[in-house]
Design a protein around this motif. Sequence first.
Motif, short mmCIF file in Angstrom:
data_model
loop_
_atom_site.label_atom_id
_atom_site.label_comp_id
_atom_site.label_asym_id
_atom_site.label_seq_id
_atom_site.Cartn_x
_atom_site.Cartn_y
_atom_site.Cartn_z
N VAL A 106 0.86 -1.17 0.00
CA VAL A 106 0.00 0.00 0.00
C VAL A 106 0.89 1.22 0.00
O VAL A 106 1.86 1.30 0.76
N GLY A 107 0.59 2.19 -0.86
CA GLY A 107 1.40 3.39 -0.94
C GLY A 107 0.53 4.62 -1.09
O GLY A 107 -0.69 4.53 -1.22
N LEU A 108 1.17 5.79 -1.07
CA LEU A 108 0.49 7.04 -1.35
C LEU A 108 0.64 7.30 -2.84
O LEU A 108 1.74 7.28 -3.37
N ALA A 109 -0.46 7.53 -3.54
CA ALA A 109 -0.43 7.66 -5.00
C ALA A 109 -0.55 9.11 -5.43
O ALA A 109 -1.29 9.90 -4.85
N LEU A 110 0.19 9.47 -6.50
CA LEU A 110 0.13 10.80 -7.08
C LEU A 110 0.63 10.74 -8.51
O LEU A 110 1.15 9.73 -8.96
N LEU A 111 0.46 11.83 -9.23
CA LEU A 111 0.87 11.83 -10.63
C LEU A 111 2.36 12.03 -10.79
O LEU A 111 2.98 11.55 -11.72
N ASP A 112 2.98 12.76 -9.87
CA ASP A 112 4.41 13.00 -9.92
C ASP A 112 5.09 12.21 -8.82
O ASP A 112 4.53 11.99 -7.77
N ALA A 113 6.29 11.74 -9.07
CA ALA A 113 6.98 10.89 -8.11
C ALA A 113 7.25 11.59 -6.79
O ALA A 113 7.44 12.81 -6.73
N ILE A 114 7.26 10.84 -5.70
CA ILE A 114 7.63 11.33 -4.38
C ILE A 114 9.15 11.42 -4.31
O ILE A 114 9.83 10.51 -4.76
N PRO A 115 9.77 12.48 -3.75
CA PRO A 115 9.08 13.61 -3.15
C PRO A 115 8.36 14.47 -4.18
O PRO A 115 8.68 14.42 -5.36
N ALA A 116 7.41 15.27 -3.72
CA ALA A 116 6.57 16.03 -4.64
C ALA A 116 7.42 16.83 -5.61
O ALA A 116 8.37 17.48 -5.22
N LEU A 139 -3.72 22.23 -0.39
CA LEU A 139 -3.26 20.88 -0.70
C LEU A 139 -4.46 19.96 -0.57
O LEU A 139 -5.09 19.91 0.49
N VAL A 140 -4.78 19.25 -1.65
CA VAL A 140 -6.01 18.43 -1.65
C VAL A 140 -5.64 16.95 -1.62
O VAL A 140 -4.96 16.44 -2.51
N PHE A 141 -6.11 16.26 -0.58
CA PHE A 141 -5.88 14.84 -0.43
C PHE A 141 -7.16 14.06 -0.77
O PHE A 141 -8.26 14.45 -0.37
N GLY A 142 -7.00 12.95 -1.47
CA GLY A 142 -8.12 12.05 -1.72
C GLY A 142 -7.99 10.85 -0.79
O GLY A 142 -6.88 10.42 -0.47
N LEU A 187 -0.45 9.58 7.96
CA LEU A 187 0.76 9.77 7.17
C LEU A 187 0.61 10.95 6.21
O LEU A 187 1.55 11.72 6.01
N CYS A 188 -0.57 11.11 5.63
CA CYS A 188 -0.80 12.24 4.74
C CYS A 188 -0.76 13.56 5.50
O CYS A 188 -0.33 14.60 4.95
N GLN A 189 -1.20 13.55 6.73
CA GLN A 189 -1.10 14.76 7.55
C GLN A 189 0.36 15.13 7.77
O GLN A 189 0.73 16.31 7.77
N ASN A 190 1.21 14.09 7.93
CA ASN A 190 2.64 14.35 8.06
C ASN A 190 3.21 14.92 6.77
O ASN A 190 4.08 15.79 6.79
N VAL A 191 2.72 14.41 5.63
CA VAL A 191 3.14 14.94 4.33
C VAL A 191 2.74 16.41 4.22
O VAL A 191 3.52 17.26 3.74
N LEU A 218 -3.34 10.80 -3.38
CA LEU A 218 -4.30 9.80 -2.90
C LEU A 218 -3.69 9.09 -1.70
O LEU A 218 -2.62 8.50 -1.80
N CYS A 219 -4.37 9.16 -0.59
CA CYS A 219 -3.84 8.62 0.67
C CYS A 219 -4.15 7.13 0.81
O CYS A 219 -5.17 6.74 1.38
N GLY A 220 -3.28 6.31 0.27
CA GLY A 220 -3.42 4.87 0.43
C GLY A 220 -4.07 4.21 -0.77
O GLY A 220 -5.23 4.46 -1.07
N ALA A 221 -3.30 3.39 -1.49
CA ALA A 221 -3.82 2.65 -2.64
C ALA A 221 -2.93 1.45 -2.88
O ALA A 221 -1.73 1.49 -2.59
#
Length: 223
Positions: free
Chosen positions: A26-36, A50-53, A76-80, A117-120
């Motif tokens: 399970v990871g945090l998903a986004l269009l651009d690689a982490i780190p942002a 900052l919008v989290f799904g 974890l997303c709150q930490n991000v 996206l927080c968790g996928a």
Amino acid sequence: MQAAQQKAARRHGIGALGLLAVGIGVGLALLDAIPASAATLDRVRQAGKLVFGYRADARPFSFDDGGKPTGYSITLCQNVADEVKTELGIADLKVEWVPVAVEDRFATLEQGKIDLLCGAEVTLESRKQVSFSIPIFPGGIAAMLRSDAPRALQDVLAGRPASGPIWRGSPAQILEDKTFSVVSGTTGQSWLEKRLNEFQLTAEVVPVDSYDAGTMRVLDRTS
């Protein structure tokens, strides 16, 4: 990040899971690689938010508690968000939480309606659509059943050795003519259907809208 994961796991009571033989992180998903990436940060800076799904039915990773998103991946997303505020130098950066459905969570991200996206589930198929952080939890496909379920079925799902004589294919045959509920559109659904087809079993698969609905079917003995 690892320390934050361990702290969040203890907070939300996440421990070892009984899993079937498949590994899905399970990871945090986004269009651009982490780190942002710079593009993501520029977009967040310009929007002033900052919008989290998140999924509201994925306890203990993410769920609504009195209308407020909570859970392991939410923490974890709150930490991000705190890290992003520091990097951008915007202490009062607004953070929004948008509930997403399992069938459109990646599309919502691709359309720019959310920034992360927080968790996928991290799978080869999902990697074709979005990028992921490092795994935040080593997961897998788990099965829930009643405590009074047949011992042979419990042994198969728990991966325990059979107590009696076995023959080729006998563990799979224990699943014959059973009814399984699975959340529609999830990795679990595709994995289950593939395995049933592989072993040529006649077990019935009943898609449900949420984990709660699946749990109720187990409790009322319709699955």
